[in-house]
Write a protein that holds these residues in place. Structure first.
Motif: not given
Length: 504
Positions: A301-327
Motif C-alpha cells: 500500500a505504501a509503495l502504491q502511494r510512493w508512485k503518486g509522489w514520484w509522479r509529482l517529482v517527474r513533472v516538477d523536474q523533467w517538465g519544469v526544471y529540465f525543460t526550463g534549463a534548456i530554454l
C-alpha cells in the motif's frame, strides 16, 4: 500539503544505520497520500523545481553562459544539454531522499560516518565558498545603473554600483521576512519570473534572431560548429576558469541543486508533511520543525502511494526544471551571439546590461530598456533565492545538529533562520567590495563543480545504504550519479591543468 494518516509512530532502535553518526534515528510513520492534480492544479502541486530553475536562469543562463558563447560560439551548447540532463537526475535522487525521510539531503549526509558534526561543517563551508559571494546583486546593480544613466558603468562608477548592489541585497533580505511559508513566497515569485523571462526572451528571439543562428544553436547541442563545419567540444585555447564556471551553472549549480531538498521538505513532499517547515517572520507563525525525519514501512500500500509522489517529482523536474534549463540557456545565448560581436569580452561591471546596450543600439531604445528591466528582475530574484538557500541550508544543519540551538528562544526555528540571515547579509555587504560581480560568480561556480563531484558520490552512498531496499535507485540512476562526478571532474581537471601549465 496533505493531511497524513493518523497512526502511532514507532521509534526505531538507536543502532539503526541512520543513527550511527550521532543523530537520532528516524521514526516509523505512514506515507501520506500524494495529491492528484489536474489542469491548473499542477501549479500548486509542484514548485521546488521552479525555484531551482529561477536560481539557474540568473547565473549560468544570463551571465556566465553568454560570456562563454560570445567568446567561443554556440557549439558549447552541448555542455548545456549534458549538464541539464545529469543535474535533473541528481535532483530526482535528492528528492528521493526527502520523499522517503522528510529530511533535507544535508541531514542525510550528516547521517554518514565519520560524524554528523564533520559533515555539518564540511557542507556549511562548501555552501559559503560557493554562494557566500553576492555577485547577483552586484551584477543587477550594473543593469540598474544602465536604466538610470543609459550607458554601461565604468571604473569611475564603482562606488555607485556598489551602493545600488547593497540596496538590492538588503531588499532581498526584506522579502524573505514576508509571507506565511518562505518556500511558498519564493515559489510564487519564481513562477512569475520564469514565465516572464522565458516568454519575453522567446518573443525577442523569434523577432530578432536570424535562421542561421537558430540552426547553429540546434547544431551546438551536438557540439557541432556550423562556421567551421566540424565538431568542437572544447575550444582551442579555452579559458577553463570561465568554461568550468559556465558548465557548473548550466542548470542549478552545486549546492543550489542540493537545496532543492530543503524546498521540497517545506513544500510537504512525501514524509515531509509530517516534520514541519520554516515559516516567515511577518505573516507566519511558530511551527514545530522536527530535527529528525520519519520514514515508512515499504509495504504494498505504501509503495502504491510512493508512485503518486514520484509522479509529482517527474513533472516538477523533467517538465519544469529540465525543460526550463534548456530554454533558459539557449534563448539568451541566441540573443547574445546575434547582437554582441563574436570574441567580445563582456565580463565587466556592466555584463548584465551588455545585451541591453547592444539591442538598444541596433533595434531601438525600447527593446534595450526591456532587456535591462528583465536583467534586473532575473538577477534580483536569483539573489533572493540564493540568499534563502544559503540561510535555509545552514539553519537546517544547525537545527539538526544542536539540541542547544533547538531549545533557544523556545524552540522557534524562525529565530535561527533570521539570525543566520542577518549574519549572511552583513557579510554580503562586505563581500561586494572585494572584486567585480562576475569574478565572484565565476569563483562560486567553479566551487559548484567541486560540490557536484563530492555530493553526487555522497548521495549515491546515502540512497543505496540508508534507504530501504525497495526505495533505492535502480542501477542506471546510480551510474548517472557517477557520470555526473566524472563530467564535472573533467572541467575541474582542465581548469587546474591550464592554471598550472597554461592553456597551450
Amino acid at each position: 500539503m496533505t493531511t497524513p494518516l493518523v497512526v502511532e509512530t514507532v521509534p526505531p532502535p538507536a543502532s539503526a544505520p541512520e543513527a550511527r553518526s550521532g543523530l537520532d534515528p528516524w521514526r516509523i510513520d505512514e506515507l501520506p497520500i500524494a495529491p492528484s492534480p489536474r489542469g491548473f492544479g499542477w501549479f500548486s502541486a509542484i514548485g521546488p523545481g521552479v525555484i531551482a530553475l529561477g536560481v539557474s536562469i540568473g547565473s549560468g543562463e544570463f551571465l556566465l553562459g553568454p560570456a562563454a558563447f560570445v567568446k567561443y560560439g554556440l557549439a558549447l551548447l552541448w555542455v548545456v544539454g549534458v549538464a541539464a540532463f545529469l543535474q535533473t537526475l541528481l535532483n530526482v535522487e535528492v528528492m528521493r531522499y526527502t520523499l522517503a525521510t522528510g529530511e533535507p539531503v544535508f541531514t542525510g549526509f550528516m547521517r554518514t560516518r565519520p560524524h554528523s558534526t564533520f559533515w555539518a561543517w564540511f557542507y556549511s563551508i562548501l555552501f559559503f565558498l560557493q554562494m557566500g559571494w553576492p555577485g547577483w546583486a552586484g551584477a543587477a546593480a550594473g543593469a540598474v545603473f544602465f536604466l538610470w544613466a543609459k550607458r554601461l558603468p565604468g571604473s569611475a562608477e564603482t562606488g555607485t554600483v556598489y551602493l545600488i548592489g547593497v540596496g538590492l541585497f538588503l531588499a532581498c533580505a526584506f522579502v524573505l521576512m514576508i509571507g506565511r511559508r518562505i518556500e511558498r513566497t519564493l515559489e510564487y515569485l519564481n513562477w512569475i519570473m520564469v514565465s516572464l523571462i522565458i516568454g519575453g526572451l522567446g518573443i525577442l528571439a523569434i523577432m530578432f534572431v536570424p535562421a542561421y543562428n537558430w540552426a547553429a544553436g540546434l547544431a551546438g547541442f551536438a557540439g557541432f560548429d556550423l562556421k567551421t563545419g566540424a565538431f568542437q567540444f572544447v575550444p582551442a585555447g579555452a579559458d577553463f576558469f570561465l568554461i568550468g564556471a559556465f558548465a557548473a551553472y548550466a542548470g542549478g549549480g552545486g549546492v543550489a541543486n542540493l537545496t532543492l531538498s530543503n524546498w521540497a521538505r517545506d513544500k510537504g513532499y512525501g514524509m515531509s508533511s509530517i516534520v514541519g517547515f520554516i515559516p516567515a517572520a511577518v505573516g507566519g507563525k511558530k511551527v514545530s520543525l522536527a530535527h529528525s525525519g520519519s520514514t515508512f514501512k515499504p509495504d504494498e500500500a505504501a509503495l502504491q502511494r510512493w508512485k503518486g509522489w514520484w509522479r509529482l517529482v517527474r513533472v516538477d523536474q523533467w517538465g519544469v526544471y529540465f525543460t526550463g534549463a534548456i530554454l533558459g540557456m539557449a534563448l539568451p545565448a541566441l540573443l547574445y551571439v546575434t547582437f554582441v560581436p563574436a570574441g567580445t569580452e563582456i565580463r565587466g561591471l556592466g555584463i548584465a546590461a551588455a545585451l541591453a546596450q547592444a539591442v538598444g543600439a541596433q533595434k531601438g531604445a525600447v527593446f534595450g530598456l526591456t532587456i535591462a528591466v528583465l536583467g534586473v528582475w532575473i538577477l534580483f530574484k536569483t539573489q533572493l533565492d540564493i540568499l534563502d538557500a544559503m540561510t535555509r541550508a545552514i539553519t537546517d544543519i544547525l537545527w539538526t545538529g544542536s539540541s542547544r540551538i533547538r531549545s533557544w528562544r523556545g524552540g522557534d526555528v524562525r529565530v535561527v533562520y533570521y539570525v543566520t540571515l542577518t549574519v549572511i547579509s552583513l557579510w554580503g555587504i562586505l563581500a561586494m567590495r572585494l572584486t567585480q560581480p562576475i569574478i565572484l560568480l565565476a569563483l562560486g561556480a567553479n566551487m559548484a563543480g567541486i560540490v557536484f563531484i563530492i555530493s553526487s558520490i555522497h548521495l549515491l552512498y546515502v540512497n543505496t545504504r540508508l534507504l530501504p531496499v525497495e526505495l533505492r535507485p535502480p542501477l542506471w540512476r546510480r551510474i548517472a550519479l557517477v557520470a555526473l562526478a566524472l563530467f564535472y571532474g573533467f572541467f575541474l581537471t582542465m581548469w587546474v591543468w591550464s592554471s598550472i601549465f597554461g592553456s597551450s
